[in-house]
Design a protein around this motif. Sequence first.
Motif, short mmCIF file in Angstrom:
data_model
loop_
_atom_site.label_atom_id
_atom_site.label_comp_id
_atom_site.label_asym_id
_atom_site.label_seq_id
_atom_site.Cartn_x
_atom_site.Cartn_y
_atom_site.Cartn_z
N PRO A 160 0.83 -1.21 0.00
CA PRO A 160 0.00 0.00 0.00
C PRO A 160 0.86 1.26 0.00
CG PRO A 160 0.15 -0.89 2.21
CD PRO A 160 0.89 -1.85 1.32
N GLY A 161 0.20 2.40 -0.10
CA GLY A 161 0.92 3.68 -0.08
C GLY A 161 0.49 4.55 -1.25
N GLU A 162 0.92 5.81 -1.22
CA GLU A 162 0.54 6.74 -2.26
C GLU A 162 1.31 6.50 -3.56
OE1 GLU A 162 0.97 10.68 -0.91
OE2 GLU A 162 -0.58 10.54 0.65
N HIS A 163 2.52 6.07 -3.44
CA HIS A 163 3.31 5.87 -4.65
C HIS A 163 4.40 4.83 -4.39
CE1 HIS A 163 5.57 8.95 -2.35
NE2 HIS A 163 6.61 8.23 -2.74
N TRP A 164 4.87 4.26 -5.47
CA TRP A 164 6.06 3.42 -5.47
C TRP A 164 7.13 4.15 -6.27
CZ3 TRP A 164 2.04 0.09 -8.10
CH2 TRP A 164 1.08 -0.34 -7.17
N SER A 165 8.35 3.68 -6.22
CA SER A 165 9.44 4.26 -6.99
C SER A 165 10.05 3.19 -7.89
CB SER A 165 10.53 4.83 -6.07
OG SER A 165 10.01 5.88 -5.27
N VAL A 228 -0.26 -5.16 -11.33
CA VAL A 228 -0.38 -5.71 -9.98
C VAL A 228 -1.73 -6.41 -9.82
CG1 VAL A 228 1.16 -4.01 -8.95
CG2 VAL A 228 -1.26 -3.48 -9.16
N ARG A 229 -1.83 -7.21 -8.74
CA ARG A 229 -3.06 -7.97 -8.49
C ARG A 229 -3.36 -7.97 -6.98
NH1 ARG A 229 -3.50 -13.25 -6.99
NH2 ARG A 229 -1.32 -13.62 -7.58
N GLY A 230 -4.65 -7.80 -6.66
CA GLY A 230 -5.13 -7.95 -5.29
C GLY A 230 -4.76 -6.79 -4.37
N GLU A 231 -5.25 -6.90 -3.13
CA GLU A 231 -5.04 -5.85 -2.15
C GLU A 231 -3.57 -5.64 -1.81
OE1 GLU A 231 -7.39 -6.86 1.20
OE2 GLU A 231 -9.30 -6.63 0.17
N GLU A 232 -2.79 -6.71 -1.85
CA GLU A 232 -1.36 -6.60 -1.54
C GLU A 232 -0.55 -6.03 -2.71
OE1 GLU A 232 -0.01 -10.40 -0.39
OE2 GLU A 232 -1.04 -10.37 1.56
N ARG A 233 -1.19 -5.82 -3.83
CA ARG A 233 -0.51 -5.32 -5.04
C ARG A 233 0.66 -6.23 -5.42
NH1 ARG A 233 -4.48 -2.40 -3.87
NH2 ARG A 233 -4.62 -0.20 -4.47
#
Length: 263
Positions: A160-165, A228-233
């Motif tokens: 989760p989070g607002e962004h990945w890098s 990505v897939r699912g809640e865990e991305r």
Amino acid sequence: MPAARPLLRSQEPPWEALSLVAGFLDARSLAAASCVSASWHAAFAADHLWARLCRSHYPSATSLLPLRHADSNGNAADRRACPHRGLYALFHAASSRGRSLPAPRLALADVAFCVDLFAASGETALSFAVAASDAGVTKAPGGVFQFGVDVSDRNAAAGPGEHWSVRWTAVRTGLAPAAAIVMMDAKVPASRAGALRSGERGEAWATERMPAPGCGGGRLEAEVVVGVRGEERLVEMVRLGVLLDCRYVSVDEGLRYLQHFLL
């Protein structure tokens, strides 16, 4: 019984007549006629004939070629027997090639892609290296510089989070010394993947301007798409590409760009 007429023998036109005809011929005819004999060459390879053709078809080219220069005695002398003929041939060959570019000196087999994906917390979520030739590109015809890498077996979660890098680096392999260029080092808004429930799939992406070779800016953009897939991305796929004015460049265009930095 009337006397028999004498047989007429075919004769070559007098040398003086050749010069009169030469002024009416095009470049192809002049070139062919100049190969017949020494006298024909003298008539049809005259510099003033090719100078006329240069002025007619490639007028700017004549500025590149001074016609005469002074010899050791101060007298004007020809630089070559027919400089305009070579100049015409040069520009004609250039125009005949059209706008096609030479094949790149760099091949897909010479390049590897290294990708690092970081979660919002800063921890490494996914890291891999893959040869460009093994990254799922369609070469030709119409192949574009876009690569898909299946990472579904790595069980990597962006979280989760607002962004990945994401950082994407192209590396030249097989030749020493090694060379590399960072294609992208940017943030990927996680919200672009949407609110995913268990089993649902989505994509998040980022683009970043790439430097043009030899100057400070450019219109090329690097793109990374994270599937990505699912809640865990869970990360299932990563696509890498280069765009120019919102279209993917061809494989050869992409390789020609990379060779500025990797060769």
